[in-house]
Write a protein that holds these residues in place. Sequence first.
Motif, mmCIF file in Angstrom:
data_model
loop_
_atom_site.group_PDB
_atom_site.id
_atom_site.type_symbol
_atom_site.label_atom_id
_atom_site.label_comp_id
_atom_site.label_asym_id
_atom_site.label_seq_id
_atom_site.Cartn_x
_atom_site.Cartn_y
_atom_site.Cartn_z
ATOM 1 N N LEU A 89 -10.397 -40.646 3.647
ATOM 2 C CA LEU A 89 -9.646 -39.612 2.936
ATOM 3 C C LEU A 89 -9.627 -39.890 1.437
ATOM 4 C CD1 LEU A 89 -6.613 -39.048 5.348
ATOM 5 C CD2 LEU A 89 -8.623 -37.582 5.034
ATOM 6 N N VAL A 90 -9.489 -41.153 1.075
ATOM 7 C CA VAL A 90 -9.500 -41.519 -0.345
ATOM 8 C C VAL A 90 -10.851 -41.200 -0.968
ATOM 9 C CG1 VAL A 90 -9.403 -43.451 -1.960
ATOM 10 C CG2 VAL A 90 -7.715 -43.278 -0.133
ATOM 11 N N MET A 91 -11.932 -41.534 -0.252
ATOM 12 C CA MET A 91 -13.261 -41.256 -0.765
ATOM 13 C C MET A 91 -13.515 -39.756 -0.904
ATOM 14 S SD MET A 91 -15.080 -44.056 -1.351
ATOM 15 C CE MET A 91 -16.789 -43.582 -1.150
ATOM 16 N N LEU A 92 -13.085 -38.990 0.087
ATOM 17 C CA LEU A 92 -13.257 -37.540 0.020
ATOM 18 C C LEU A 92 -12.454 -36.949 -1.128
ATOM 19 C CD1 LEU A 92 -13.152 -36.563 3.808
ATOM 20 C CD2 LEU A 92 -15.113 -36.378 2.267
ATOM 21 N N PHE A 93 -11.237 -37.439 -1.311
ATOM 22 C CA PHE A 93 -10.423 -36.933 -2.417
ATOM 23 C C PHE A 93 -11.077 -37.263 -3.754
ATOM 24 C CE2 PHE A 93 -7.207 -37.399 -5.682
ATOM 25 C CZ PHE A 93 -6.516 -36.198 -5.581
ATOM 26 N N ALA A 94 -11.568 -38.496 -3.911
ATOM 27 C CA ALA A 94 -12.215 -38.893 -5.165
ATOM 28 C C ALA A 94 -13.455 -38.045 -5.432
ATOM 29 C CB ALA A 94 -12.580 -40.372 -5.112
ATOM 30 N N ALA A 95 -14.231 -37.774 -4.377
ATOM 31 C CA ALA A 95 -15.422 -36.945 -4.541
ATOM 32 C C ALA A 95 -15.047 -35.524 -4.955
ATOM 33 C CB ALA A 95 -16.222 -36.924 -3.239
ATOM 34 N N GLY A 96 -14.050 -34.958 -4.282
ATOM 35 C CA GLY A 96 -13.605 -33.618 -4.644
ATOM 36 C C GLY A 96 -13.006 -33.565 -6.030
ATOM 37 N N PHE A 97 -12.265 -34.596 -6.402
ATOM 38 C CA PHE A 97 -11.654 -34.658 -7.734
ATOM 39 C C PHE A 97 -12.738 -34.653 -8.808
ATOM 40 C CE2 PHE A 97 -9.779 -36.721 -11.408
ATOM 41 C CZ PHE A 97 -8.527 -36.154 -11.478
ATOM 42 N N ALA A 98 -13.781 -35.485 -8.623
ATOM 43 C CA ALA A 98 -14.878 -35.532 -9.589
ATOM 44 C C ALA A 98 -15.599 -34.190 -9.674
ATOM 45 C CB ALA A 98 -15.860 -36.636 -9.205
ATOM 46 N N LEU A 99 -15.809 -33.555 -8.529
ATOM 47 C CA LEU A 99 -16.489 -32.261 -8.516
ATOM 48 C C LEU A 99 -15.636 -31.195 -9.186
ATOM 49 C CD1 LEU A 99 -19.145 -31.066 -7.462
ATOM 50 C CD2 LEU A 99 -17.935 -30.411 -5.383
ATOM 51 N N GLY A 100 -14.329 -31.228 -8.933
ATOM 52 C CA GLY A 100 -13.439 -30.265 -9.560
ATOM 53 C C GLY A 100 -13.385 -30.412 -11.071
ATOM 54 N N ARG A 101 -13.361 -31.650 -11.553
ATOM 55 C CA ARG A 101 -13.370 -31.887 -12.991
ATOM 56 C C ARG A 101 -14.684 -31.420 -13.604
ATOM 57 N NH1 ARG A 101 -9.926 -35.939 -14.950
ATOM 58 N NH2 ARG A 101 -10.960 -35.502 -16.968
ATOM 59 N N THR A 111 -16.725 -29.024 -12.518
ATOM 60 C CA THR A 111 -16.895 -27.568 -12.487
ATOM 61 C C THR A 111 -15.760 -26.810 -13.151
ATOM 62 O OG1 THR A 111 -15.801 -27.417 -10.318
ATOM 63 C CG2 THR A 111 -18.198 -27.739 -10.342
ATOM 64 N N GLY A 112 -14.680 -27.509 -13.519
ATOM 65 C CA GLY A 112 -13.536 -26.843 -14.122
ATOM 66 C C GLY A 112 -12.600 -26.204 -13.121
ATOM 67 N N ALA A 113 -12.770 -26.542 -11.838
ATOM 68 C CA ALA A 113 -11.930 -25.948 -10.800
ATOM 69 C C ALA A 113 -10.597 -26.667 -10.634
ATOM 70 C CB ALA A 113 -12.674 -25.942 -9.463
ATOM 71 N N GLY A 114 -10.425 -27.800 -11.306
ATOM 72 C CA GLY A 114 -9.199 -28.571 -11.162
ATOM 73 C C GLY A 114 -9.389 -29.729 -10.211
ATOM 74 N N GLY A 115 -9.157 -30.951 -10.711
ATOM 75 C CA GLY A 115 -9.428 -32.130 -9.912
ATOM 76 C C GLY A 115 -8.573 -32.254 -8.668
ATOM 77 N N MET A 116 -7.261 -32.080 -8.805
ATOM 78 C CA MET A 116 -6.360 -32.257 -7.666
ATOM 79 C C MET A 116 -6.640 -31.222 -6.579
ATOM 80 S SD MET A 116 -4.493 -34.885 -8.342
ATOM 81 C CE MET A 116 -3.108 -34.723 -7.216
ATOM 82 N N ARG A 117 -6.781 -29.981 -6.990
ATOM 83 C CA ARG A 117 -7.037 -28.919 -6.010
ATOM 84 C C ARG A 117 -8.349 -29.161 -5.269
ATOM 85 N NH1 ARG A 117 -7.199 -22.977 -8.410
ATOM 86 N NH2 ARG A 117 -5.067 -23.613 -8.898
ATOM 87 N N ALA A 118 -9.387 -29.507 -6.013
ATOM 88 C CA ALA A 118 -10.686 -29.759 -5.382
ATOM 89 C C ALA A 118 -10.641 -30.999 -4.501
ATOM 90 C CB ALA A 118 -11.766 -29.911 -6.449
ATOM 91 N N GLY A 119 -9.858 -32.001 -4.899
ATOM 92 C CA GLY A 119 -9.742 -33.210 -4.089
ATOM 93 C C GLY A 119 -9.155 -32.919 -2.712
ATOM 94 N N PHE A 120 -8.056 -32.185 -2.677
ATOM 95 C CA PHE A 120 -7.441 -31.844 -1.387
ATOM 96 C C PHE A 120 -8.317 -30.878 -0.588
ATOM 97 C CE2 PHE A 120 -3.510 -33.153 -3.679
ATOM 98 C CZ PHE A 120 -3.145 -34.182 -2.815
ATOM 99 N N ALA A 121 -9.017 -29.984 -1.298
ATOM 100 C CA ALA A 121 -9.927 -29.069 -0.602
ATOM 101 C C ALA A 121 -11.069 -29.839 0.058
ATOM 102 C CB ALA A 121 -10.479 -28.033 -1.578
#
Length: 226
Positions: A185-197, A199-209
């Motif tokens: 879960l930590v790895m998935l959140f970190a990956a989503g956070f990096a992707l969100g930052r 693309t400009g979609a928001g790190g926290m939102r993308a992390g949980f998504a």
Amino acid sequence: MPARQDQPEDRPHRREPILNVVDRVCELCFGLFMALTFVGAVKAVTVADDAGRKMFITALGCNLAWGLADAVMYLVRTLADRGQRRKLALAVQRESNPALALRSLRGALPDSLSPLVDDAELERMRARIAAASTLPPRAQFVRADFVGALGIFLLVVVATFPVALPFLVIADNKAALVASRVLTLVMLFAAGFALGRYTGAGGMRAGFAMIALGILLTMAIIALGG
């Protein structure tokens, strides 16, 4: 005395990464999902004493194989894309009618980018391509291609460890399963956070998504017999 203006040749050359953020995140998540197909089916109360070691070896072997396959397909895709661009450049150079050459260039643009590029910009591009003295005789690999392929291979393989390593180092299989899930879960959140930052979609939102997407994909893979 006025300050000296930096000339373009004086500025440090910015080296573009061989794999961008999207490439790195996607390959890392691919490796995580592959390893999760093994861990997700584990029933901690019924596993044998050596199940953790066997699971780690199996998950690592699977990701080694898929990492190699993914790296090879990256090279194939890279060479094909380079060959397609060379073919387009040759077509533009050989086309005597500028209007037809412009049509070829516009057809090669992504649909989202085409409305933003006018004919004058395409004409300047066509003129530069037409004036190019030489083109490579064929599409070929460069050193960076193999570095990128190695990076993909390592990302897929490294993704095995947070998922499967707890079963190798923690004797209690139930505790190892909990540790594996938390690390995943930590790895998935970190990956989503990096992707969100990125693309400009928001790190926290993308992390949980990404966490939600990972859970759903893993359940689907296991349900389909993966």
